[in-house]
Design a protein around this motif. Structure first.
Motif, PDB file in Angstrom:
ATOM      1  N   ILE A  54      -6.037  -2.578   8.769  1.00  0.00           N
ATOM      2  CA  ILE A  54      -4.612  -2.878   8.935  1.00  0.00           C
ATOM      3  C   ILE A  54      -3.854  -1.616   9.328  1.00  0.00           C
ATOM      4  O   ILE A  54      -3.048  -1.628  10.274  1.00  0.00           O
ATOM      5  N   LEU A  55      -4.108  -0.518   8.624  1.00  0.00           N
ATOM      6  CA  LEU A  55      -3.411   0.737   8.904  1.00  0.00           C
ATOM      7  C   LEU A  55      -3.772   1.287  10.279  1.00  0.00           C
ATOM      8  O   LEU A  55      -2.894   1.724  11.030  1.00  0.00           O
ATOM      9  N   GLU A  56      -5.046   1.262  10.615  1.00  0.00           N
ATOM     10  CA  GLU A  56      -5.489   1.815  11.896  1.00  0.00           C
ATOM     11  C   GLU A  56      -4.967   0.973  13.062  1.00  0.00           C
ATOM     12  O   GLU A  56      -4.530   1.510  14.080  1.00  0.00           O
ATOM     13  N   ASN A  57      -5.002  -0.344  12.918  1.00  0.00           N
ATOM     14  CA  ASN A  57      -4.475  -1.213  13.965  1.00  0.00           C
ATOM     15  C   ASN A  57      -2.977  -0.981  14.150  1.00  0.00           C
ATOM     16  O   ASN A  57      -2.478  -0.967  15.282  1.00  0.00           O
ATOM     17  N   VAL A 103      -5.083  10.066   5.978  1.00  0.00           N
ATOM     18  CA  VAL A 103      -4.409   9.048   5.180  1.00  0.00           C
ATOM     19  C   VAL A 103      -4.640   9.344   3.702  1.00  0.00           C
ATOM     20  O   VAL A 103      -5.778   9.467   3.256  1.00  0.00           O
ATOM     21  N   LYS A 104      -3.541   9.460   2.964  1.00  0.00           N
ATOM     22  CA  LYS A 104      -3.624   9.717   1.529  1.00  0.00           C
ATOM     23  C   LYS A 104      -3.726   8.391   0.782  1.00  0.00           C
ATOM     24  O   LYS A 104      -2.914   7.496   0.991  1.00  0.00           O
ATOM     25  N   MET A 131       0.862  -1.186   0.000  1.00  0.00           N
ATOM     26  CA  MET A 131       0.000   0.000   0.000  1.00  0.00           C
ATOM     27  C   MET A 131       0.894   1.229   0.000  1.00  0.00           C
ATOM     28  O   MET A 131       1.996   1.206   0.548  1.00  0.00           O
ATOM     29  N   GLU A 132       0.416   2.301  -0.589  1.00  0.00           N
ATOM     30  CA  GLU A 132       1.165   3.557  -0.635  1.00  0.00           C
ATOM     31  C   GLU A 132       0.452   4.592   0.233  1.00  0.00           C
ATOM     32  O   GLU A 132      -0.719   4.889  -0.005  1.00  0.00           O
ATOM     33  N   ILE A 133       1.160   5.133   1.236  1.00  0.00           N
ATOM     34  CA  ILE A 133       0.551   6.144   2.109  1.00  0.00           C
ATOM     35  C   ILE A 133       1.371   7.438   2.143  1.00  0.00           C
ATOM     36  O   ILE A 133       1.176   8.275   3.021  1.00  0.00           O
ATOM     37  N   GLU A 134       2.266   7.598   1.184  1.00  0.00           N
ATOM     38  CA  GLU A 134       3.080   8.812   1.155  1.00  0.00           C
ATOM     39  C   GLU A 134       2.179  10.047   1.115  1.00  0.00           C
ATOM     40  O   GLU A 134       1.178  10.077   0.397  1.00  0.00           O
ATOM     41  N   GLY A 135       2.523  11.047   1.890  1.00  0.00           N
ATOM     42  CA  GLY A 135       1.708  12.256   1.996  1.00  0.00           C
ATOM     43  C   GLY A 135       0.722  12.215   3.149  1.00  0.00           C
ATOM     44  O   GLY A 135       0.092  13.225   3.473  1.00  0.00           O
ATOM     45  N   THR A 136       0.576  11.048   3.778  1.00  0.00           N
ATOM     46  CA  THR A 136      -0.268  10.944   4.967  1.00  0.00           C
ATOM     47  C   THR A 136       0.319  11.833   6.050  1.00  0.00           C
ATOM     48  O   THR A 136       1.537  11.929   6.199  1.00  0.00           O
TER      49      THR A 136
END
Length: 133
Positions: A106-109, A95-96, A66-71
């Motif tokens: 998954i991200l929040e956990n 989250v971007k 997953m790509e979250i750059e800029g988050t």
């Protein structure tokens, strides 16, 4: 050793990360006899929580392609007296990217299981909100 912190006078410190040599200044806040010209020590605690959350989210994002750059995270620290301490940290994570519900979980956990989150005293209220764009 992790770091060396030197008192510079006038309620200011300089912290050096020994492995990299990077440095950070802290100042006492205006409401506690300082100039407020830099992060206060308690600001760094609240900011470290957000930084840790984003870092662990980044690790999980990489693991799951997953790509979250800029988050980014916006942090609000609330102090209380008697004793003077952090009473609440509110973090709004933007989250971007476009994610399915499973990916969001998954991200929040990941964010909510970061080491700093679990190192802070349970008396500190931690409010974390996630938005996706």
């Amino acid at each position: 050793m992790t770091s060396k912190v030197t008192y510079l006078g006038n309620l200011r410190t300089e912290a050096e990360h020994l492995q990299s040599g990077s440095k950070m200044i802290t100042d006492a806040p205006v409401d506690n006899h300082g100039k407020g010209e830099a992060f206060s020590p308690t600001d760094t605690v609240a900011t470290a929580l957000a930084s840790c959350m984003l870092t662990i989210m980044g690790i999980k994002a990489n693991d799951h392609q997953m790509e979250i750059e800029g988050t980014f995270a916006e942090v609000t620290k609330v102090m209380t007296d008697k004793p003077r301490r952090i009473s609440k940290i509110e973090i709004n994570i933007s989250v971007k990217g476009s994610f399915e519900e499973k990916e969001k979980k998954i991200l929040e956990n990941a964010a909510l299981t970061c080491p700093v989150y679990h190192s802070l005293h349970t008396d500190i209220e931690k409010l974390v909100n996630f938005t996706y764009s």
